[in-house]
Write a protein that holds these residues in place. Structure first.
Motif, PDB file in Angstrom:
ATOM      1  N   VAL A 160       9.267  29.235  -8.143  1.00  0.00           N
ATOM      2  CA  VAL A 160       9.132  28.004  -7.370  1.00  0.00           C
ATOM      3  C   VAL A 160       9.842  28.161  -6.034  1.00  0.00           C
ATOM      4  O   VAL A 160      11.018  28.553  -5.989  1.00  0.00           O
ATOM      5  CB  VAL A 160       9.719  26.794  -8.133  1.00  0.00           C
ATOM      6  N   TRP A 161       9.137  27.882  -4.948  1.00  0.00           N
ATOM      7  CA  TRP A 161       9.709  27.934  -3.612  1.00  0.00           C
ATOM      8  C   TRP A 161      10.250  26.561  -3.239  1.00  0.00           C
ATOM      9  O   TRP A 161       9.653  25.544  -3.567  1.00  0.00           O
ATOM     10  CB  TRP A 161       8.648  28.355  -2.589  1.00  0.00           C
ATOM     11  N   ASN A 162      11.380  26.558  -2.541  1.00  0.00           N
ATOM     12  CA  ASN A 162      11.988  25.288  -2.182  1.00  0.00           C
ATOM     13  C   ASN A 162      12.752  25.420  -0.871  1.00  0.00           C
ATOM     14  O   ASN A 162      13.229  26.515  -0.528  1.00  0.00           O
ATOM     15  CB  ASN A 162      12.939  24.817  -3.288  1.00  0.00           C
ATOM     16  N   MET A 163      12.853  24.321  -0.141  1.00  0.00           N
ATOM     17  CA  MET A 163      13.650  24.262   1.088  1.00  0.00           C
ATOM     18  C   MET A 163      14.781  23.272   0.881  1.00  0.00           C
ATOM     19  O   MET A 163      14.562  22.180   0.348  1.00  0.00           O
ATOM     20  CB  MET A 163      12.789  23.829   2.278  1.00  0.00           C
ATOM     21  N   GLN A 164      15.964  23.645   1.299  1.00  0.00           N
ATOM     22  CA  GLN A 164      17.129  22.785   1.174  1.00  0.00           C
ATOM     23  C   GLN A 164      17.864  22.714   2.507  1.00  0.00           C
ATOM     24  O   GLN A 164      17.903  23.692   3.266  1.00  0.00           O
ATOM     25  CB  GLN A 164      18.080  23.307   0.094  1.00  0.00           C
ATOM     26  N   THR A 165      18.461  21.554   2.768  1.00  0.00           N
ATOM     27  CA  THR A 165      19.258  21.360   3.979  1.00  0.00           C
ATOM     28  C   THR A 165      20.730  21.345   3.617  1.00  0.00           C
ATOM     29  O   THR A 165      21.139  20.662   2.671  1.00  0.00           O
ATOM     30  CB  THR A 165      18.872  20.039   4.669  1.00  0.00           C
ATOM     31  N   VAL A 166      21.544  22.092   4.364  1.00  0.00           N
ATOM     32  CA  VAL A 166      22.990  22.127   4.164  1.00  0.00           C
ATOM     33  C   VAL A 166      23.652  21.507   5.384  1.00  0.00           C
ATOM     34  O   VAL A 166      23.499  22.010   6.505  1.00  0.00           O
ATOM     35  CB  VAL A 166      23.499  23.566   3.955  1.00  0.00           C
ATOM     36  N   ASP A 167      24.381  20.418   5.179  1.00  0.00           N
ATOM     37  CA  ASP A 167      25.056  19.726   6.282  1.00  0.00           C
ATOM     38  C   ASP A 167      26.402  20.409   6.552  1.00  0.00           C
ATOM     39  O   ASP A 167      27.285  20.434   5.692  1.00  0.00           O
ATOM     40  CB  ASP A 167      25.268  18.263   5.918  1.00  0.00           C
ATOM     41  N   CYS A 168      26.547  20.956   7.766  1.00  0.00           N
ATOM     42  CA  CYS A 168      27.759  21.706   8.129  1.00  0.00           C
ATOM     43  C   CYS A 168      28.684  20.898   9.034  1.00  0.00           C
ATOM     44  O   CYS A 168      29.523  21.464   9.751  1.00  0.00           O
ATOM     45  CB  CYS A 168      27.375  23.007   8.822  1.00  0.00           C
ATOM     46  N   THR A 224      33.843  24.764   9.704  1.00  0.00           N
ATOM     47  CA  THR A 224      34.049  25.653  10.854  1.00  0.00           C
ATOM     48  C   THR A 224      34.061  27.119  10.451  1.00  0.00           C
ATOM     49  O   THR A 224      33.473  27.957  11.129  1.00  0.00           O
ATOM     50  CB  THR A 224      35.370  25.321  11.565  1.00  0.00           C
ATOM     51  N   SER A 225      34.705  27.456   9.342  1.00  0.00           N
ATOM     52  CA  SER A 225      34.897  28.858   8.970  1.00  0.00           C
ATOM     53  C   SER A 225      33.801  29.376   8.056  1.00  0.00           C
ATOM     54  O   SER A 225      33.076  28.609   7.413  1.00  0.00           O
ATOM     55  CB  SER A 225      36.247  29.034   8.270  1.00  0.00           C
ATOM     56  N   THR A 226      33.721  30.708   7.975  1.00  0.00           N
ATOM     57  CA  THR A 226      32.740  31.347   7.099  1.00  0.00           C
ATOM     58  C   THR A 226      33.026  31.049   5.638  1.00  0.00           C
ATOM     59  O   THR A 226      32.110  30.775   4.853  1.00  0.00           O
ATOM     60  CB  THR A 226      32.746  32.867   7.328  1.00  0.00           C
ATOM     61  N   ASN A 227      34.305  31.072   5.265  1.00  0.00           N
ATOM     62  CA  ASN A 227      34.660  30.800   3.867  1.00  0.00           C
ATOM     63  C   ASN A 227      34.248  29.395   3.447  1.00  0.00           C
ATOM     64  O   ASN A 227      33.723  29.187   2.343  1.00  0.00           O
ATOM     65  CB  ASN A 227      36.165  30.984   3.658  1.00  0.00           C
ATOM     66  N   ASP A 228      34.510  28.423   4.330  1.00  0.00           N
ATOM     67  CA  ASP A 228      34.134  27.047   4.001  1.00  0.00           C
ATOM     68  C   ASP A 228      32.613  26.897   3.901  1.00  0.00           C
ATOM     69  O   ASP A 228      32.102  26.156   3.058  1.00  0.00           O
ATOM     70  CB  ASP A 228      34.682  26.087   5.058  1.00  0.00           C
ATOM     71  N   LEU A 229      31.899  27.603   4.763  1.00  0.00           N
ATOM     72  CA  LEU A 229      30.437  27.551   4.710  1.00  0.00           C
ATOM     73  C   LEU A 229      29.935  28.164   3.407  1.00  0.00           C
ATOM     74  O   LEU A 229      29.039  27.608   2.754  1.00  0.00           O
ATOM     75  CB  LEU A 229      29.838  28.282   5.908  1.00  0.00           C
ATOM     76  N   ALA A 242      32.484  31.169  16.104  1.00  0.00           N
ATOM     77  CA  ALA A 242      31.572  32.156  16.703  1.00  0.00           C
ATOM     78  C   ALA A 242      31.281  33.289  15.725  1.00  0.00           C
ATOM     79  O   ALA A 242      30.145  33.778  15.636  1.00  0.00           O
ATOM     80  CB  ALA A 242      32.190  32.702  17.987  1.00  0.00           C
ATOM     81  N   GLU A 243      32.319  33.698  14.987  1.00  0.00           N
ATOM     82  CA  GLU A 243      32.127  34.784  14.009  1.00  0.00           C
ATOM     83  C   GLU A 243      31.149  34.369  12.925  1.00  0.00           C
ATOM     84  O   GLU A 243      30.315  35.160  12.459  1.00  0.00           O
ATOM     85  CB  GLU A 243      33.482  35.157  13.413  1.00  0.00           C
ATOM     86  N   THR A 244      31.217  33.110  12.496  1.00  0.00           N
ATOM     87  CA  THR A 244      30.319  32.606  11.461  1.00  0.00           C
ATOM     88  C   THR A 244      28.885  32.568  11.965  1.00  0.00           C
ATOM     89  O   THR A 244      27.948  32.979  11.259  1.00  0.00           O
ATOM     90  CB  THR A 244      30.756  31.202  11.016  1.00  0.00           C
ATOM     91  N   LYS A 245      28.702  32.090  13.188  1.00  0.00           N
ATOM     92  CA  LYS A 245      27.356  32.046  13.764  1.00  0.00           C
ATOM     93  C   LYS A 245      26.771  33.452  13.909  1.00  0.00           C
ATOM     94  O   LYS A 245      25.580  33.672  13.671  1.00  0.00           O
ATOM     95  CB  LYS A 245      27.395  31.362  15.129  1.00  0.00           C
ATOM     96  N   GLN A 246      27.632  34.399  14.259  1.00  0.00           N
ATOM     97  CA  GLN A 246      27.149  35.772  14.402  1.00  0.00           C
ATOM     98  C   GLN A 246      26.693  36.319  13.053  1.00  0.00           C
ATOM     99  O   GLN A 246      25.659  36.990  12.961  1.00  0.00           O
ATOM    100  CB  GLN A 246      28.241  36.660  14.989  1.00  0.00           C
ATOM    101  N   ARG A 247      27.446  36.015  11.995  1.00  0.00           N
ATOM    102  CA  ARG A 247      27.067  36.496  10.670  1.00  0.00           C
ATOM    103  C   ARG A 247      25.778  35.842  10.177  1.00  0.00           C
ATOM    104  O   ARG A 247      25.028  36.442   9.413  1.00  0.00           O
ATOM    105  CB  ARG A 247      28.210  36.239   9.680  1.00  0.00           C
ATOM    106  N   LEU A 248      25.555  34.626  10.637  1.00  0.00           N
ATOM    107  CA  LEU A 248      24.288  33.977  10.309  1.00  0.00           C
ATOM    108  C   LEU A 248      23.143  34.608  11.082  1.00  0.00           C
ATOM    109  O   LEU A 248      22.061  34.858  10.545  1.00  0.00           O
ATOM    110  CB  LEU A 248      24.364  32.479  10.628  1.00  0.00           C
ATOM    111  N   THR A 249      23.385  34.883  12.351  1.00  0.00           N
ATOM    112  CA  THR A 249      22.337  35.421  13.211  1.00  0.00           C
ATOM    113  C   THR A 249      21.943  36.838  12.816  1.00  0.00           C
ATOM    114  O   THR A 249      20.749  37.182  12.809  1.00  0.00           O
ATOM    115  CB  THR A 249      22.784  35.392  14.681  1.00  0.00           C
TER     116      THR A 249
END
Length: 412
Positions: free
Chosen positions: A251-259, A263-268, A307-314
């Motif tokens: 089953v395919w699904n889309m979910q939204t995560v409110d950030c 701020t940090s990678t660990n919290d995300l 910025a480090e978190t955004k880079q790891r996402l990108t």
């Protein structure tokens, strides 16, 4: 009297964009349409239904996989042994020129030709049923075939129309495929219209007649979300009562995560883990089938992320880490994140998986031609930043992107 209405099996769907997954997981996904269909046939036998309707697109491609053909033949024989007839129309993917390849189906399978015709049967409870339909002679049928369907036969207790097509004039990738209108179908005074071709389950008209798209039995990518299955239709006194039954193992699904407060990678990572855990609990509570859930996570309110978190996402490293953790416990959680992306960074951009399916399909034949993809990719990958990333990936990233673009450029 009771019957099953299904369509768009696409038993040999290639799932091209997922071939980089581990072999065992890839095999599970690749076989998911076959698994879904086996579940449907088992339900038909266990429920002792009177007949099965398959409204087009048993296969996904003109050059059908031998394994898919063998599996379909096996399931038809299972129904034959249970003395359950099957009424089959071929659609735009498995049209007659491609379908009539010498595969000998059991005697219980009744296939429609290119002209509108009918089959009659009397069920165990002595209900007289007439089923009307046709098959695509070629990949494209632009004729209003519904206009050639006969009016209701007064001798029939239940009359059913099988139509693989789309609503006339409604914007979409297949608006000219055997186009029809709801009003046009209603004038025939049938009891049920068993539609196919559109992969989203929907009821176009309720009762006298029911006009229903059951959707496909297995979603093939992130744009085909939610549970997939078939319609079981029962007759109660003079009424037909359809109910949906899920059979898709993936089953395919889309979910939204409110950030918003992250701020940090660990919290995300923790926020994502919490949401995935809640989702897994919901699936266990509400789903009767043990399905593998393939997730696309959309991150919103991401401006304050480090910025480090955004880079790891990108660069995809956070997705890779998340997937490795999930793969280690896949048998327990039965979910895998296949896409992780931000939406706030460029309000003018639209994420690939979110693009309207109509425009992808409209451009598929020309834009997604292999030579165009290769030419465009070579120009794109020549950019210094991207070239550097490719050098570190050993070329695997380039091939993966090309495969994903090519695979997602096709739909129904």
């Amino acid at each position: 009297m009771k019957f099953i209405h299904t369509a768009d099996l696409h038993l040999d769907s290639p799932f091209l964009g997922l071939k980089d997954l581990p072999d065992a997981l890839w095999q599970r996904i690749y076989e998911s349409p076959l698994t879904a269909f086996k579940r449907l046939v088992s339900d038909a036998i266990d429920t002792q239904i009177d007949f099965v309707l398959i409204t087009g697109d048993v296969y996904d491609r003109q050059e059908r996989a031998i394994k898919a053909q063998a599996a379909f033949l096996t399931e038809m024989e299972r129904l034959n042994q249970a003395q359950i007839p099957v009424y089959l129309s071929y659609g735009n993917h498995d049209y007659l020129d491609a379908a009539t390849d010498g595969l000998q189906l059991p005697a219980n399978v009744h296939s429609f030709g290119e002209a509108v015709s009918s089959f009659k049967l009397t069920t165990r409870d002595q209900t007289k049923v007439e089923i009307v339909g046709f098959s695509y002679p070629t990949r494209v049928v632009t004729t209003d075939m519904a206009a050639t369907f006969p009016d209701r036969d007064p001798q029939a207790d239940v009359q059913i129309g099988m139509l693989h097509g789309s609503i006339s004039g409604k914007p979409g990738p297949h608006d000219t495929d055997a186009p029809f209108t709801v009003d046009e179908l209603m004038t025939k005074h049938y009891d049920y219209w068993a539609l196919g071709h559109i992969h989203k389950r929907q009821v176009l008209h309720e009762e006298r007649p029911w006009i229903i798209y059951p959707g496909n039995i297995q979603g093939r990518h992130i744009n085909e979300t939610g549970e997939k299955g078939y319609m079981l239709v029962r007759q109660e006194q003079s009424r037909l009562i359809p109910t949906f039954h899920a059979v898709a193992p993936v089953v395919w699904n889309m979910q939204t995560v409110d950030c918003d407060s992250i701020t940090s990678t660990n919290d995300l990572q923790q926020a994502i883990a919490n949401q995935l855990s809640q989702l897994a609990d919901q699936v266990k509570t509400h789903s009767s089938n043990q399905s593998l859930e393939m997730l696309s996570l959309k991150l919103i309110h991401t401006d304050q992320l480090a910025a480090e978190t955004k880079q790891r996402l990108t660069n995809g490293s956070l997705l890779s880490l998340l997937q490795s953790q999930e793969m280690a416990r896949l048998d327990v959680v039965n979910q895998l994140v296949v896409d992780l992306h931000m939406t706030d960074e460029d309000s003018e951009s639209t994420h690939f998986a979110q693009l309207d399916q109509y425009y992808w399909n409209q451009a598929a034949d020309s834009v997604f031609a292999a030579e165009n993809i290769a030419k465009t990719a070579d120009q794109l990958f020549a950019e210094p930043t991207i070239a550097s990333a490719l050098a570190h990936s050993g070329g695997n990233l380039k091939q993966a992107v090309i495969r994903q673009v090519n695979a997602a450029g096709r739909d129904e």
